[in-house]
Design a protein around this motif. Structure first.
Motif, PDB file in Angstrom:
ATOM      1  N   VAL A  55       0.838  -1.194   0.000  1.00  0.00           N
ATOM      2  CA  VAL A  55       0.000   0.000   0.000  1.00  0.00           C
ATOM      3  C   VAL A  55       0.875   1.247   0.000  1.00  0.00           C
ATOM      4  CG1 VAL A  55      -1.944  -1.128   1.155  1.00  0.00           C
ATOM      5  CG2 VAL A  55      -0.148  -0.041   2.530  1.00  0.00           C
ATOM      6  N   VAL A  56       0.230   2.394  -0.197  1.00  0.00           N
ATOM      7  CA  VAL A  56       0.955   3.673  -0.254  1.00  0.00           C
ATOM      8  C   VAL A  56       0.343   4.630   0.765  1.00  0.00           C
ATOM      9  CG1 VAL A  56       1.653   5.608  -1.716  1.00  0.00           C
ATOM     10  CG2 VAL A  56       1.397   3.312  -2.718  1.00  0.00           C
ATOM     11  N   GLY A  57       1.179   5.248   1.571  1.00  0.00           N
ATOM     12  CA  GLY A  57       0.676   6.176   2.587  1.00  0.00           C
ATOM     13  C   GLY A  57       1.790   7.013   3.181  1.00  0.00           C
ATOM     14  N   GLU A  58       1.763   7.181   4.489  1.00  0.00           N
ATOM     15  CA  GLU A  58       2.774   7.958   5.195  1.00  0.00           C
ATOM     16  C   GLU A  58       3.700   7.008   5.951  1.00  0.00           C
ATOM     17  OE1 GLU A  58       3.259  11.572   5.467  1.00  0.00           O
ATOM     18  OE2 GLU A  58       2.165  11.243   3.598  1.00  0.00           O
ATOM     19  N   VAL A  59       5.007   7.156   5.743  1.00  0.00           N
ATOM     20  CA  VAL A  59       5.994   6.292   6.386  1.00  0.00           C
ATOM     21  C   VAL A  59       6.872   7.138   7.310  1.00  0.00           C
ATOM     22  CG1 VAL A  59       7.935   4.703   6.034  1.00  0.00           C
ATOM     23  CG2 VAL A  59       6.019   4.736   4.405  1.00  0.00           C
ATOM     24  N   TRP A  60       7.021   6.670   8.545  1.00  0.00           N
ATOM     25  CA  TRP A  60       7.869   7.353   9.522  1.00  0.00           C
ATOM     26  C   TRP A  60       8.790   6.355  10.198  1.00  0.00           C
ATOM     27  CZ3 TRP A  60       8.076  12.535  11.239  1.00  0.00           C
ATOM     28  CH2 TRP A  60       7.166  13.404  10.625  1.00  0.00           C
ATOM     29  N   ILE A  61      10.012   6.790  10.477  1.00  0.00           N
ATOM     30  CA  ILE A  61      10.926   6.022  11.314  1.00  0.00           C
ATOM     31  C   ILE A  61      10.759   6.520  12.746  1.00  0.00           C
ATOM     32  CG2 ILE A  61      13.347   5.470  11.789  1.00  0.00           C
ATOM     33  CD1 ILE A  61      13.878   6.150   8.799  1.00  0.00           C
ATOM     34  N   CYS A  62      10.645   5.612  13.701  1.00  0.00           N
ATOM     35  CA  CYS A  62      10.563   5.982  15.110  1.00  0.00           C
ATOM     36  C   CYS A  62      11.745   5.354  15.833  1.00  0.00           C
ATOM     37  CB  CYS A  62       9.253   5.497  15.715  1.00  0.00           C
ATOM     38  SG  CYS A  62       7.796   6.388  15.095  1.00  0.00           S
ATOM     39  N   SER A  63      12.592   6.201  16.411  1.00  0.00           N
ATOM     40  CA  SER A  63      13.847   5.711  16.974  1.00  0.00           C
ATOM     41  C   SER A  63      14.133   6.383  18.313  1.00  0.00           C
ATOM     42  CB  SER A  63      14.992   5.970  15.987  1.00  0.00           C
ATOM     43  OG  SER A  63      16.192   5.372  16.420  1.00  0.00           O
ATOM     44  N   GLY A  64      15.141   5.852  19.021  1.00  0.00           N
ATOM     45  CA  GLY A  64      15.538   6.417  20.293  1.00  0.00           C
ATOM     46  C   GLY A  64      15.926   5.346  21.289  1.00  0.00           C
ATOM     47  N   GLN A  65      15.670   5.628  22.575  1.00  0.00           N
ATOM     48  CA  GLN A  65      16.053   4.665  23.598  1.00  0.00           C
ATOM     49  C   GLN A  65      14.821   4.096  24.279  1.00  0.00           C
ATOM     50  OE1 GLN A  65      18.461   7.983  26.007  1.00  0.00           O
ATOM     51  NE2 GLN A  65      18.034   6.254  27.350  1.00  0.00           N
ATOM     52  N   SER A  66      14.871   3.844  25.588  1.00  0.00           N
ATOM     53  CA  SER A  66      13.851   3.014  26.231  1.00  0.00           C
ATOM     54  C   SER A  66      12.439   3.580  26.190  1.00  0.00           C
ATOM     55  CB  SER A  66      14.251   2.738  27.681  1.00  0.00           C
ATOM     56  OG  SER A  66      14.514   3.943  28.363  1.00  0.00           O
ATOM     57  N   ASN A  67      12.273   4.890  26.232  1.00  0.00           N
ATOM     58  CA  ASN A  67      10.919   5.428  26.205  1.00  0.00           C
ATOM     59  C   ASN A  67      10.289   5.353  24.818  1.00  0.00           C
ATOM     60  OD1 ASN A  67       9.859   6.276  28.830  1.00  0.00           O
ATOM     61  ND2 ASN A  67      11.705   7.519  28.932  1.00  0.00           N
ATOM     62  N   MET A  68      11.100   5.182  23.786  1.00  0.00           N
ATOM     63  CA  MET A  68      10.545   4.851  22.478  1.00  0.00           C
ATOM     64  C   MET A  68      10.291   3.351  22.397  1.00  0.00           C
ATOM     65  SD  MET A  68       9.383   5.688  19.532  1.00  0.00           S
ATOM     66  CE  MET A  68       9.891   7.325  19.024  1.00  0.00           C
TER      67      MET A  68
END
Length: 512
Positions: free
Chosen positions: A105-118
């Motif tokens: 499918v086609v839409g909105e793509v985001w990377i979500c990164s970080g440490q423990s609270n992510m």
């Protein structure tokens, strides 16, 4: 007589190696698979490997794009921008063989990164967990948590037609999908207790001498490298202790978990990290066996390094408009490594207030936003459960700053301060409907004159301003608002979004 056998052997070796190279099968990055989400409205790179000079064709959504692999067998094509679509389609990649990916499918793509609270899971955040039953059109790619001493070409993981495991990432995706009614794809790459340095490309050492020193030390530390290689070779059998040891190293998370994601087309990256870098105010501390994992930059310098980090990632993705949404560290009552026991309401204590100030430096760059969490958090728990508001606010920021929606996405932000009688008047942006959430006078304001002796200010809302005063100060000059570890705040706008913390003085802390 001895020369001919040697030449024959060399010829056979060369022939064998050439055969291996030219028999390389068509493969794609693991980011391309069934159930994937492609970014709408922008060019979409698709890449992989095959035999050198092999002709590759990619077909999707009425497009057909061809290329030939290079001498090294690598190839890439670029699909033209597409509109969002919830209709599942197939992508076909053909060379000497054919690969077909379904349910694309086609839409909105985001990377979500970080440490423990992510990394903090949906199951541990009750308010977020309650949304699962009504979630739709959300897909996720969970990046395997591992490390590498070299920059990898591929990443471990696959797209699944389910929400991400991260509470913040899922909350963000949920509210963005509800607002836009299009597929949302989340690439989740986080690891608890990881520092900013863990996610930094090695070449940032050219810009930051402290990082160069850290990397040179890692190169020379045979014991550490052997320990990590041994842990990696044990696979899923490695212990939690070894797991922690690996994720607290510099650079090697980037190599294994972030570098292979580029240049997958995405709208931006949500970054929830900073706790590891709050142990010291400034500089890189000397370390010993007890605090070896604290050898990271402090709060003062974090903002400058973060800005360069954002620029470097944009370069990796070849996207100058890649949006970065930084989650401000929420309220917390502990201080630094040198002075952990502080007054969490004090505007001068060495608290997370200084990290929040540093995080907001990212706003000096275009295509950035900061999620205000000053009204959230837990006095004693570095892993607060109130993740739902963060997801909501992330979605609002994404709508305003990346999808150009005419909405209020931020709370009141300091505009200017003016002297009035024996007090100060604070003017804000985003102040329509300025109010307090409990109908009481605003809290969290402190004022000082040139002596820099801070006094809690009496505060009154007048229109879209706040008027401050204290009988003990005849000529107040400076203001600090919500500038504490866990401030008591209640100021918001009509959209119920909290006012951002700030200070107007240039005083630097002295208790470090």
């Amino acid at each position: 007589m001895t020369k001919k056998p040697f030449i024959l052997t060399l010829f056979i070796i060369l022939l064998f190696n050439t055969a291996i190279t030219y028999s390389q099968e068509l493969k794609l990055s693991n980011l391309f698979c069934d159930n994937m989400v492609l970014q709408r409205g922008t060019e979409v790179p698709v890449w992989g490997v095959a035999a050198p000079k092999e002709k590759i064709r990619v077909k999707f959504a009425g497009q057909s794009v061809t290329t030939r692999t290079g001498k090294n067998g690598k190839w890439m094509v670029v699909l033209a921008p597409m509109e969002a679509s919830k209709t599942p389609r197939e992508m076909t990649i053909s060379g000497k063989k054919e690969i077909v990916f379904s349910n694309v499918v086609v839409g909105e793509v985001w990377i979500c990164s970080g440490q423990s609270n992510m990394q903090f899971s949906v199951s541990n955040a009750p308010e977020v967990d309650a949304l699962l039953s009504s979630a739709k059109n959300i897909r996720s790619f969970e990046v395997k948590r591992t490390v590498s001493f070299k920059e990898e070409d591929n990443v471990s993981g696959k797209w699944k037609d389910v929400p991400p495991s991260s509470a913040v990432a899922f909350g963000f995706a949920y509210f963005l999908e509800k607002a836009e009614d299009i597929p949302i794809g989340i690439i989740h790459a986080s690891w608890g207790s990881s520092s900013l340095e863990a996610w930094m490309p090695r070449d940032m050492a050219d810009e930051f001498p402290y990082f160069k020193d850290i990397m040179n030390d890692l190169d020379a530390d045979t014991e550490t490298r052997n320990r990590i290689n041994k842990a990696l070779s044990s696979g899923e059998e490695r212990t939690t202790k070894e797991d922690i040891f690996m994720r607290r190293q510099p650079n090697i998370l980037y190599n294994a978990m972030m570098k292979p994601l580029a240049p997958y087309a995405c709208r931006g990256l949500v970054w929830y990290q900073g706790e590891r870098n709050t142990r010291y105010y400034s500089g890189v501390p000397m370390v010993n066996e007890d605090n070896w994992y604290h050898r990271v930059i402090g709060m003062k310098e974090y903002g400058d390094v973060l800005q360069s980090w954002v620029k470097r990632y944009r370069k990796e993705w070849k996207n100058k408009k890649m949006h970065f949404s930084v989650v401000m560290l929420p309220g917390y009552g502990k201080g630094t490594n040198n002075n952990p026991d502080i007054d969490s309401k004090s505007p001068t204590a060495m608290s997370w207030a200084w990290m929040r100030e540093s995080q907001q430096k990212v706003l000096d760059l275009p295509y950035t936003s900061v999620v205000n969490t000053i009204d959230l958090g837990d006095e004693t728990d570095v892993h607060p459960k109130d993740k739902l508001p963060i997801g909501k606010r992330l979605a609002l920021l994404a709508q305003k700053h990346t999808l150009n929606k005419d909405i209020v996405a931020e709370g009141p932000v300091l505009d200017q301060v003016k002297a009035q009688d024996n007090g100060l008047v604070i003017y804000f942006n985003n102040a329509k409907g300025l109010k307090t959430i409990d109908q009481k006078d605003p809290r969290g304001f402190w004022i000082a004159d040139e002596s820099m002796q801070w006094h809690m200010a009496g505060a009154k809302i007048v229109g879209e301003t706040v008027v401050l005063s204290n009988d003990a100060i005849k000529n107040p000059v400076y203001v600090r608002y919500a500038f504490a570890g866990k401030p008591d705040v209640n100021l918001a706008n009509a959209a119920d979004l909290p006012a951002y913390p700030f200070r107007t003085d240039n005083e630097i802390p002295t208790d470090e």
